[in-house]
Design a protein around this motif. Sequence first.
Motif, PDB file in Angstrom:
ATOM      1  N   GLU A 144       5.550  -8.062  -1.018  1.00  0.00           N
ATOM      2  CA  GLU A 144       6.178  -6.727  -1.406  1.00  0.00           C
ATOM      3  C   GLU A 144       6.225  -6.258  -2.841  1.00  0.00           C
ATOM      4  O   GLU A 144       6.049  -5.173  -3.167  1.00  0.00           O
ATOM      5  CB  GLU A 144       7.499  -6.748  -0.674  1.00  0.00           C
ATOM      6  N   PHE A 145       6.417  -7.424  -3.529  1.00  0.00           N
ATOM      7  CA  PHE A 145       6.266  -7.019  -5.105  1.00  0.00           C
ATOM      8  C   PHE A 145       5.200  -6.369  -5.500  1.00  0.00           C
ATOM      9  O   PHE A 145       5.155  -5.593  -6.346  1.00  0.00           O
ATOM     10  CB  PHE A 145       6.639  -8.379  -5.911  1.00  0.00           C
ATOM     11  N   TYR A 146       4.095  -6.594  -4.798  1.00  0.00           N
ATOM     12  CA  TYR A 146       2.909  -6.154  -5.528  1.00  0.00           C
ATOM     13  C   TYR A 146       2.845  -4.864  -4.790  1.00  0.00           C
ATOM     14  O   TYR A 146       2.036  -3.800  -5.507  1.00  0.00           O
ATOM     15  CB  TYR A 146       1.545  -7.067  -4.972  1.00  0.00           C
ATOM     16  N   ALA A 147       3.002  -4.512  -3.602  1.00  0.00           N
ATOM     17  CA  ALA A 147       3.342  -2.953  -3.249  1.00  0.00           C
ATOM     18  C   ALA A 147       4.216  -2.353  -4.250  1.00  0.00           C
ATOM     19  O   ALA A 147       3.715  -1.173  -4.453  1.00  0.00           O
ATOM     20  CB  ALA A 147       3.835  -2.822  -1.838  1.00  0.00           C
ATOM     21  N   ILE A 148       5.286  -2.870  -4.632  1.00  0.00           N
ATOM     22  CA  ILE A 148       6.065  -1.906  -5.323  1.00  0.00           C
ATOM     23  C   ILE A 148       5.407  -1.847  -6.763  1.00  0.00           C
ATOM     24  O   ILE A 148       5.837  -0.713  -7.235  1.00  0.00           O
ATOM     25  CB  ILE A 148       7.534  -2.790  -5.667  1.00  0.00           C
ATOM     26  N   LEU A 149       4.689  -2.918  -7.354  1.00  0.00           N
ATOM     27  CA  LEU A 149       4.156  -2.506  -8.660  1.00  0.00           C
ATOM     28  C   LEU A 149       3.057  -1.447  -8.661  1.00  0.00           C
ATOM     29  O   LEU A 149       2.828  -0.618  -9.335  1.00  0.00           O
ATOM     30  CB  LEU A 149       3.272  -3.721  -9.105  1.00  0.00           C
ATOM     31  N   SER A 150       2.241  -1.315  -7.282  1.00  0.00           N
ATOM     32  CA  SER A 150       1.484  -0.351  -7.026  1.00  0.00           C
ATOM     33  C   SER A 150       1.821   0.861  -7.059  1.00  0.00           C
ATOM     34  O   SER A 150       1.460   1.885  -7.569  1.00  0.00           O
ATOM     35  CB  SER A 150       0.676  -0.596  -5.779  1.00  0.00           C
TER      36      SER A 150
END
Length: 163
Positions: A144-150
Amino acid sequence: MAAFFEAFGGIGLAYFGAAIAVALCCIGSAKGTGMVGEAATGVISETPEHFSKCMILQVLPGTQGLYGIVAWFMVLLKLNVFGGQMANLTIQNGMAIFWACMPIALGGLLSAIAQGRVAAASINIVAKRPDQFSKGIILAGIVEFYAILSLVATILLVMMYQL
């Protein structure tokens, strides 16, 4: 392509970028939640009391669809769609907004599918060690962290661009 630019101009490009962000994020979320749902049916058929744990794991890859909607909404705010006088965009401005939508479009699509795979695998924890299912949530949450970064990248690119 020239006919598209002639007919819709920069505003069409901006809308197209926002639409792609929503569409790809929702496609990824549908794929991810579907994978988890398929994995969960076996566990639930044997032990229906684990439904809530399986459902929590299934919801996780659905958040990227929401992130796509947030990006879409941010573009509409930037274009002043809700303010009455919509921004008049050049092709260059529209292209900039289009590309600003791509981090969440691609990041949302790919992270939702990856998160679905992790959450589907975590259904095994529910089946074998239901008291340890929070570990599966943590593993899926890391994706999920990488979706949030995106999403953050798209928001910053959209909001910082001067029309």
